[in-house]
Scaffold this motif. Structure first.
Motif, mmCIF file in Angstrom:
data_model
loop_
_atom_site.group_PDB
_atom_site.id
_atom_site.type_symbol
_atom_site.label_atom_id
_atom_site.label_comp_id
_atom_site.label_asym_id
_atom_site.label_seq_id
_atom_site.Cartn_x
_atom_site.Cartn_y
_atom_site.Cartn_z
ATOM 1 N N ALA A 86 36.171 -0.410 15.655
ATOM 2 C CA ALA A 86 36.502 0.194 14.740
ATOM 3 C C ALA A 86 35.002 0.585 14.106
ATOM 4 O O ALA A 86 34.665 -0.826 13.920
ATOM 5 C CB ALA A 86 37.556 0.214 14.257
ATOM 6 N N GLU A 87 34.952 1.922 13.504
ATOM 7 C CA GLU A 87 32.968 1.518 12.439
ATOM 8 C C GLU A 87 33.944 2.344 10.665
ATOM 9 O O GLU A 87 34.973 3.230 11.153
ATOM 10 C CB GLU A 87 32.503 2.238 13.193
ATOM 11 C CG GLU A 87 31.478 1.353 14.186
ATOM 12 C CD GLU A 87 31.105 -0.020 13.922
ATOM 13 O OE1 GLU A 87 30.398 0.597 12.332
ATOM 14 O OE2 GLU A 87 30.969 -1.058 14.896
ATOM 15 N N GLY A 88 32.812 2.193 9.753
ATOM 16 C CA GLY A 88 32.906 2.689 9.113
ATOM 17 C C GLY A 88 34.842 2.737 7.839
ATOM 18 O O GLY A 88 34.690 3.346 6.875
ATOM 19 N N TYR A 89 35.639 1.668 8.154
ATOM 20 C CA TYR A 89 36.378 1.432 7.871
ATOM 21 C C TYR A 89 36.241 0.851 5.917
ATOM 22 O O TYR A 89 36.232 1.275 5.163
ATOM 23 C CB TYR A 89 37.660 0.606 8.450
ATOM 24 C CG TYR A 89 39.437 0.169 7.866
ATOM 25 C CD1 TYR A 89 40.347 1.138 8.346
ATOM 26 C CD2 TYR A 89 39.105 -1.083 7.075
ATOM 27 C CE1 TYR A 89 41.070 0.903 7.866
ATOM 28 C CE2 TYR A 89 40.720 -0.907 5.749
ATOM 29 C CZ TYR A 89 41.082 -0.268 6.432
ATOM 30 O OH TYR A 89 42.738 0.289 6.289
ATOM 31 N N GLU A 90 34.747 -0.001 6.243
ATOM 32 C CA GLU A 90 35.339 -0.173 4.661
ATOM 33 C C GLU A 90 34.494 0.924 4.002
ATOM 34 O O GLU A 90 34.741 1.355 2.781
ATOM 35 C CB GLU A 90 33.764 -1.027 4.609
ATOM 36 C CG GLU A 90 34.778 -2.607 4.967
ATOM 37 C CD GLU A 90 35.797 -3.093 4.789
ATOM 38 O OE1 GLU A 90 35.515 -2.947 2.787
ATOM 39 O OE2 GLU A 90 36.890 -3.667 5.202
ATOM 40 N N GLU A 91 33.757 1.895 4.619
ATOM 41 C CA GLU A 91 33.295 2.814 3.257
ATOM 42 C C GLU A 91 34.085 4.077 2.758
ATOM 43 O O GLU A 91 33.722 4.748 2.509
ATOM 44 C CB GLU A 91 31.829 3.194 4.402
ATOM 45 C CG GLU A 91 30.319 2.550 4.592
ATOM 46 C CD GLU A 91 30.873 1.496 5.597
ATOM 47 O OE1 GLU A 91 31.761 1.558 6.506
ATOM 48 O OE2 GLU A 91 29.581 0.774 5.720
ATOM 49 N N GLY A 92 35.307 4.018 4.360
ATOM 50 C CA GLY A 92 36.016 5.222 3.511
ATOM 51 C C GLY A 92 35.419 6.559 4.166
ATOM 52 O O GLY A 92 36.146 7.642 3.525
ATOM 53 N N ARG A 93 34.040 6.957 4.574
ATOM 54 C CA ARG A 93 33.826 8.382 4.612
ATOM 55 C C ARG A 93 33.948 9.167 5.860
ATOM 56 O O ARG A 93 34.213 10.041 5.959
ATOM 57 C CB ARG A 93 32.634 8.255 4.556
ATOM 58 C CG ARG A 93 32.473 8.016 2.847
ATOM 59 C CD ARG A 93 31.256 9.061 2.460
ATOM 60 N NE ARG A 93 31.573 10.258 2.175
ATOM 61 C CZ ARG A 93 30.942 11.186 2.603
ATOM 62 N NH1 ARG A 93 29.159 10.491 2.107
ATOM 63 N NH2 ARG A 93 30.633 12.404 2.433
ATOM 64 N N TRP A 94 33.773 8.085 7.098
ATOM 65 C CA TRP A 94 33.986 8.625 8.648
ATOM 66 C C TRP A 94 33.988 7.445 9.096
ATOM 67 O O TRP A 94 33.689 6.333 9.194
ATOM 68 C CB TRP A 94 33.182 8.916 9.687
ATOM 69 C CG TRP A 94 33.079 9.185 10.345
ATOM 70 C CD1 TRP A 94 34.025 9.285 11.576
ATOM 71 C CD2 TRP A 94 31.829 9.692 11.259
ATOM 72 N NE1 TRP A 94 33.938 10.240 12.570
ATOM 73 C CE2 TRP A 94 32.719 10.328 12.469
ATOM 74 C CE3 TRP A 94 30.309 9.962 10.923
ATOM 75 C CZ2 TRP A 94 31.301 10.208 12.880
ATOM 76 C CZ3 TRP A 94 29.668 10.461 12.247
ATOM 77 C CH2 TRP A 94 30.078 10.946 13.424
ATOM 78 N N ILE A 95 35.853 7.456 9.460
ATOM 79 C CA ILE A 95 36.357 6.288 10.637
ATOM 80 C C ILE A 95 36.154 6.233 11.794
ATOM 81 O O ILE A 95 37.245 7.604 11.978
ATOM 82 C CB ILE A 95 37.649 5.317 9.838
ATOM 83 C CG1 ILE A 95 37.598 5.038 8.110
ATOM 84 C CG2 ILE A 95 38.530 4.461 10.540
ATOM 85 C CD1 ILE A 95 39.245 5.244 7.716
ATOM 86 N N GLU B 236 33.863 16.017 3.046
ATOM 87 C CA GLU B 236 32.135 16.338 2.974
ATOM 88 C C GLU B 236 31.923 15.617 4.254
ATOM 89 O O GLU B 236 30.987 16.406 5.083
ATOM 90 C CB GLU B 236 31.856 16.310 1.372
ATOM 91 C CG GLU B 236 30.301 15.783 1.380
ATOM 92 C CD GLU B 236 29.790 14.886 0.333
ATOM 93 O OE1 GLU B 236 28.496 14.747 0.537
ATOM 94 O OE2 GLU B 236 30.091 14.839 -0.661
ATOM 95 N N ALA B 237 32.067 14.802 4.808
ATOM 96 C CA ALA B 237 31.024 14.459 6.196
ATOM 97 C C ALA B 237 32.271 14.966 6.910
ATOM 98 O O ALA B 237 31.049 14.811 7.940
ATOM 99 C CB ALA B 237 31.805 12.769 5.995
ATOM 100 N N ASP C 114 30.242 18.048 11.455
ATOM 101 C CA ASP C 114 30.550 19.390 12.322
ATOM 102 C C ASP C 114 30.630 18.808 13.587
ATOM 103 O O ASP C 114 30.239 19.148 14.626
ATOM 104 C CB ASP C 114 29.892 20.115 12.229
ATOM 105 C CG ASP C 114 30.256 21.288 12.418
ATOM 106 O OD1 ASP C 114 31.508 22.128 12.949
ATOM 107 O OD2 ASP C 114 29.763 22.308 12.355
ATOM 108 N N ILE C 115 31.708 17.834 14.424
ATOM 109 C CA ILE C 115 31.789 16.816 15.158
ATOM 110 C C ILE C 115 32.430 18.392 16.755
ATOM 111 O O ILE C 115 31.962 18.536 17.912
ATOM 112 C CB ILE C 115 32.873 16.084 15.382
ATOM 113 C CG1 ILE C 115 31.845 14.560 14.776
ATOM 114 C CG2 ILE C 115 33.548 16.142 17.167
ATOM 115 C CD1 ILE C 115 32.762 13.702 15.195
#
Length: 130
Positions: free
Chosen positions: A80-89, A104-105, A110-111
């Motif tokens: 997992a990535e981004g959990y701490e930042e919480g903008r894109w997990i 916003e992310a 725009d995946i």
């Protein structure tokens, strides 16, 4: 003796993706999408994409997806990535990648546009879009 048909990896990946999408919708994720990438890349089979309204709500989505996939599908995330930042997990389930964005992310990255050749898989849950 009757042979038992094993579920193919693709069927399993689709089931995991749809389960993750269902949980995202049930935990108030919006604009939930499942993209079928099988004909585009050998790296992943499906992307699940959802938008969360806050860092706390995105954490709740991620935690519940992890719990349900572990309990109901006997699958564990590989990373997992981004959990701490919480903008894109990002939750990595091997053939299935779950992307949880704040609005916003999601707009910025725009995946769906980046992977616009992917087929959309219908998601049947309240709050989800196909």
């Amino acid at each position: 003796m009757m042979a038992v048909r094993k579920e193919s990896a693709t069927d399993r990946a689709r089931d995991l993706a749809l389960a993750a999408a269902r949980v995202a919708a049930e935990t108030r994720g919006t604009d939930v999408r499942v993209l079928d990438l099988r004909e585009i890349t050998p790296v992943f089979d499906y992307f699940v994409i959802a938008t969360g309204s806050s860092r706390r709500q995105m954490h709740a989505m991620a935690d519940e997806i992890e719990a349900v996939l572990k309990k109901e599908h006997k699958d564990r995330k590989r990373g997992a990535e981004g959990y701490e930042e919480g903008r894109w997990i990002v939750l990595d389930y091997g053939d299935v990648m779950v992307h949880l964005f704040d609005a916003e992310a999601r707009d910025y990255w725009d995946i769906e546009h980046l992977w616009s050749d992917a087929k959309r898989v219908p998601v049947s849950s309240a709050g989800a879009a196909s």
